[in-house]
Design an enzyme around this catalytic site. Structure first.
Site, PDB file in Angstrom:
ATOM      1  NE  ARG A 321      49.346  18.885  47.778  1.00  0.00           N
ATOM      2  CZ  ARG A 321      50.291  18.526  48.635  1.00  0.00           C
ATOM      3  NH1 ARG A 321      49.973  17.838  49.710  1.00  0.00           N
ATOM      4  NH2 ARG A 321      51.550  18.820  48.410  1.00  0.00           N
ATOM      5  CB  SER A 324      41.908  16.899  42.690  1.00  0.00           C
ATOM      6  OG  SER A 324      42.902  16.989  43.696  1.00  0.00           O
ATOM      7  CB  VAL A 443      41.043  13.843  51.144  1.00  0.00           C
ATOM      8  CG1 VAL A 443      39.907  13.042  51.721  1.00  0.00           C
ATOM      9  CG2 VAL A 443      40.488  14.994  50.308  1.00  0.00           C
ATOM     10  CD  GLU A 444      44.499  15.310  46.690  1.00  0.00           C
ATOM     11  OE1 GLU A 444      45.164  16.338  46.530  1.00  0.00           O
ATOM     12  OE2 GLU A 444      43.818  14.803  45.793  1.00  0.00           O
ATOM     13  N   GLY A 445      46.202  15.159  52.651  1.00  0.00           N
ATOM     14  CA  GLY A 445      46.957  15.882  53.670  1.00  0.00           C
ATOM     15  C   GLY A 445      46.032  16.731  54.517  1.00  0.00           C
TER      16      GLY A 445
END
Length: 771
Positions: A321, A324, A443-445
């Site tokens: 995280r 990216s 995305v990712e939270g």
């Protein structure tokens, strides 16, 4: 017994024991997955910011990230080449996927194996190199960036590197590095969403047939969605809860979240149809399985790692995280700033480049400042990963604020280019970015939850020098050890809080100059270090008061938590900006960006602190915090308007500053590419300005009065016919006009837009032969 020891025993047994009892009651209930999430990763510079007295010398001692010769060559060659293979309009309209040539090149050149060590056939790149590659790819096409980014982020390769058995590593890592295997990782459940720890997908330990023999394995059922690369994957990473009701592995019935690797062609694995994520066109879709039997050897790390999946994910998530989404969104931001800065010089209204209007200047300066700050965060955070950190709190701050900056930048960019931006077509260089911005936000939270629950909720516990230790002491099984540890930590905590409170009051009354610096800061930025130290003290003071006053209920006070998290994040962003300025050699042409970014951070942090005081549930405590922290009222103002003009000038003209600030942009050379056209048009727009000024002066003098050709389209020809400009000057204007018309051109299509072929049958309405 010494008097000191007797006094300590009295304090421990009469005061600390009572406080420990109250402390245990105030602690919010915490599941094992929450505990693992909080304790995952490492604490880095954010702990200094939470200390109340950050060690700036320590910050400046971190090495500046750099590329090896091999990494630089890859960026200059392979990355450039793969960008040239991709056309954003064709990917998002015609092919709905990367072209086969691009996929083949990505595999052959090991783009999917950047993080895989060389010994397994990968490139073994640094985190910074990984970030540089993703940033460059993102300036060309979202599907290209995501398709490379995901296999190098949280997924099978990273989990195998850290936890795989030797057999798993030797088998899978070379195949992943070469592109023989395309990985996807299935975590998100429709019923859990951002609460990944609540996944209902499950497996049961049992015996079954595998390759003709009865073996111990698992029968797993799952239903996942939003799985990037699932439609094209050959190897599926899978997270599920594992149960052992028959005790085949031991006495524990609920083993816990487990991660396994499952070949796509394994019997029972179902890859669903494809999701359609806002025209980004990267492969994304659902996957399901119903009571799929798989041997225990499918577990990443083998049977010994059964139940360790959540810890594995939390420990690896921070690094992925941290790289990216910050990288991909910085790429999008650099593209927007570079192209729109040029567009603001090329496009004229009322005989003036639109970038010269103060309203546009304000917006363009904000874009440039947010981009500078975001890039500084990206570089420093990637550098932390290369230092061996797994910065869980920092990665959350980077993810949230860089993606929010990108949203602001692209929205501002669309305001400047206006109608050009809202009509899609191959000449629209920003429309797809505008459509795709919410993907990074989600995305990712999801960003709302990241801001309101994670940054301060996790940061306050992990970064604080005593809170986590006190919680661990309170949970000690031995009551004597528990009380002894808690007593020592609690009174150290009281001393820490008292010192911070006194420093906060002193700095509020006397100003930030009471703080001395131990490192040689640049004179032009010296004051910022002191002001940030003051704000760090205020944050530490307010955080302690807030946690003491609210206890476990703070978990539900998301607005208070979010604002305190904003303060920590602004301190981190400001630190990154200062570090970037130093790493770049104190470039004077960056100073306007630095001043504006830092002043904005100070102002935003102050706003969040004052709002915390104003909205504190206990009004008396809120008033006390405000009087101690800001006894003379607000100290910081929003950035001055005077900073905007020099920022915009740097963004609206070719030069080393513009190139350095947008160094990650892929610059195509094909003349019909919209970005290439903008680059060419900017050069000629500036060359033509003196000739344009001469014509405007003649117009003011009434030389062309009442002539029908005295209009924006035909006045150059009129001036040439009247011998007011030379043939060379007229030719210069003709070239400028051709390039300008290409840049401002808006595509049109046949009326039947329902026919996909219509999008590829574009009539060029530019009148290129008209000066």
């Amino acid at each position: 017994m010494p008097l000191f020891q007797r006094l300590r025993n009295w304090r421990k047994n009469t005061i600390s024991a009572y406080i420990l009892k109250a402390f245990k009651k105030a602690l919010p209930p915490m599941s094992s997955t929450e505990k693992e999430a909080i304790e995952a990763g490492t604490v880095w510079w954010e702990a200094e910011l939470f200390s109340g007295r950050p060690d700036w010398q320590k910050l400046m001692g971190y090495p500046a990230p750099s590329l090896s010769a091999q990494e630089q060559a890859f960026l200059d060659n392979e990355v450039q080449q793969v960008c040239a293979l991709v056309n954003d309009w064709e990917v998002t309209t015609q092919d709905l996927d990367l072209p086969e040539a691009a996929w083949q090149y990505i595999k052959e050149k090991k783009f999917l194996g950047m993080i895989i060590p060389v010994q397994y056939g990968g490139l073994g790149f640094s985190a910074f190199a990984h970030s540089e590659v993703i940033t460059r790819l993102s300036t060309r096409n979202s599907a290209l960036a995501v398709s490379v980014m995901v296999p190098n982020s949280l997924g099978p390769a990273e989990l195998l590197i850290h936890y795989g058995t030797p057999e798993q590593k030797n088998h899978y890592l070379p195949r992943l590095a070469s592109g023989q295997e395309i990985p996807a990782f299935a975590l998100t459940s429709p019923w859990a969403g951002s609460d990944a720890a609540a996944i209902p997908d499950s497996g049961v330990v049992c015996k079954g047939l595998w390759e003709g023999e009865e073996v111990l394995g698992m029968r797993v059922s799952w239903d996942k969605r939003y799985i990037t690369l699932a439609p094209v994957c050959t190897l599926l990473g899978l997270a599920f809860r594992l149960y052992d009701p028959d005790g085949l592995l031991g006495e524990q019935k609920e083993i816990g979240i487990t991660c396994a690797l499952v070949p796509r062609d394994h019997h029972g694995v179902e890859i669903g149809r494809r999701h359609f994520p806002l025209n980004a066109m990267f492969m994304n879709g659902p996957t399901r399985g119903k009571e799929v039997f798989m041997p225990l050897s499918f577990i990443i790390g083998g049977p010994a790692m059964a139940g360790q999946g959540w810890r594995m994910l939390m420990e690896c998530l921070a690094a992925g995280r941290a790289i990216s989404l910050p990288s991909s969104n910085v790429g999008m931001s650099q593209l927007a700033v570079r192209t729109v800065g040029a567009y603001a010089r090329i496009r004229t209204q009322f005989n003036l480049p639109v970038g010269r209007f103060e309203g546009v200047e304000e917006v363009l300066a904000r874009m440039g400042t947010n981009m500078y700050a975001s890039n500084a965060v990206r570089i420093m955070t990637a550098g932390a990963v290369d230092l061996g950190e797994k910065p869980s709190v920092v990665s959350s701050m980077a993810k949230y604020h860089v993606t929010e900056h990108a949203r602001s930048i692209v929205n501002d960019a669309m305001d400047i280019i206006g109608g050009k931006g809202i009509c899609l077509g191959p000449s629209n260089f920003l429309g797809r970015a505008y459509q795709q911005i919410p993907i990074g936000i989600t995305v990712e939270g999801a960003n709302i939850l990241t801001r309101s629950l994670i940054i301060f909720g996790q940061g306050a516990i992990r970064c604080h020098p005593y809170i986590l230790k006190e919680m661990q002491a309170a949970q000690e099984a031995d009551p004597v050890t528990s009380l002894d540890s808690f007593d020592r930590l609690f009174w150290q905590h009281i001393g820490f809080s008292t010192r911070n409170g006194l420093r906060t009051l002193a700095s509020g009354l006397l100003g930030a100059r009471i703080f001395t610096l131990r490192h040689q800061a640049a004179p032009e930025t010296m004051i910022y270090y002191r002001q940030l130290t003051r704000l760090s003290g205020i944050l530490a003071f307010m955080a302690d008061i807030t946690m003491l006053a609210m206890g476990g209920s703070l978990k539900r006070r998301e607005k208070i938590s979010a604002r305190l998290g904003d303060v920590l994040a602004r301190l981190y962003i400001a630190s990154c900006v200062l570090k970037q300025y130093e790493n770049n050699g104190r470039q004077q042409d960056e100073l306007s960006f630095v001043h504006k970014a830092l002043q904005q951070c100070l102002f935003d942090a102050q706003t969040a602190l004052l709002q915390t005081c104003r909205n504190f549930p206990n009004r008396a405590i809120g008033l006390l915090m405000r009087l101690v922290s800001f006894p003379w009222g607000a100290s910081f103002s929003a950035p001055a308007d005077a900073l905007d003009s020099p920022i915009c000038e740097q963004l609206m003209q070719p030069g080393s500053t513009r190139d350095r600030l947008t160094a990650n942009c892929y610059l195509p050379t094909h003349p019909e590419d919209p970005v290439s056209a903008i680059e060419q048009a900017l050069v000629y727009a500036i060359k033509a300005e003196p000739v344009e000024a001469k014509i405007r002066q003649d117009e003011k003098n009434g030389l062309f009065k009442n002539h029908p050709d005295a209009n924006v389209r035909d006045i150059a020809r009129l001036a040439f016919d009247m011998n007011r400009i030379s043939a060379e000057e007229y030719e210069l204007l003709a070239i400028r006009n051709r390039l300008r018309d290409t840049v401002i051109h808006v595509d049109d299509f046949p009326k039947d837009l329902r026919n996909p072929a219509a999008f590829m049958n574009i009539r060029n309405t530019c009148q290129g032969d008209r000066p």
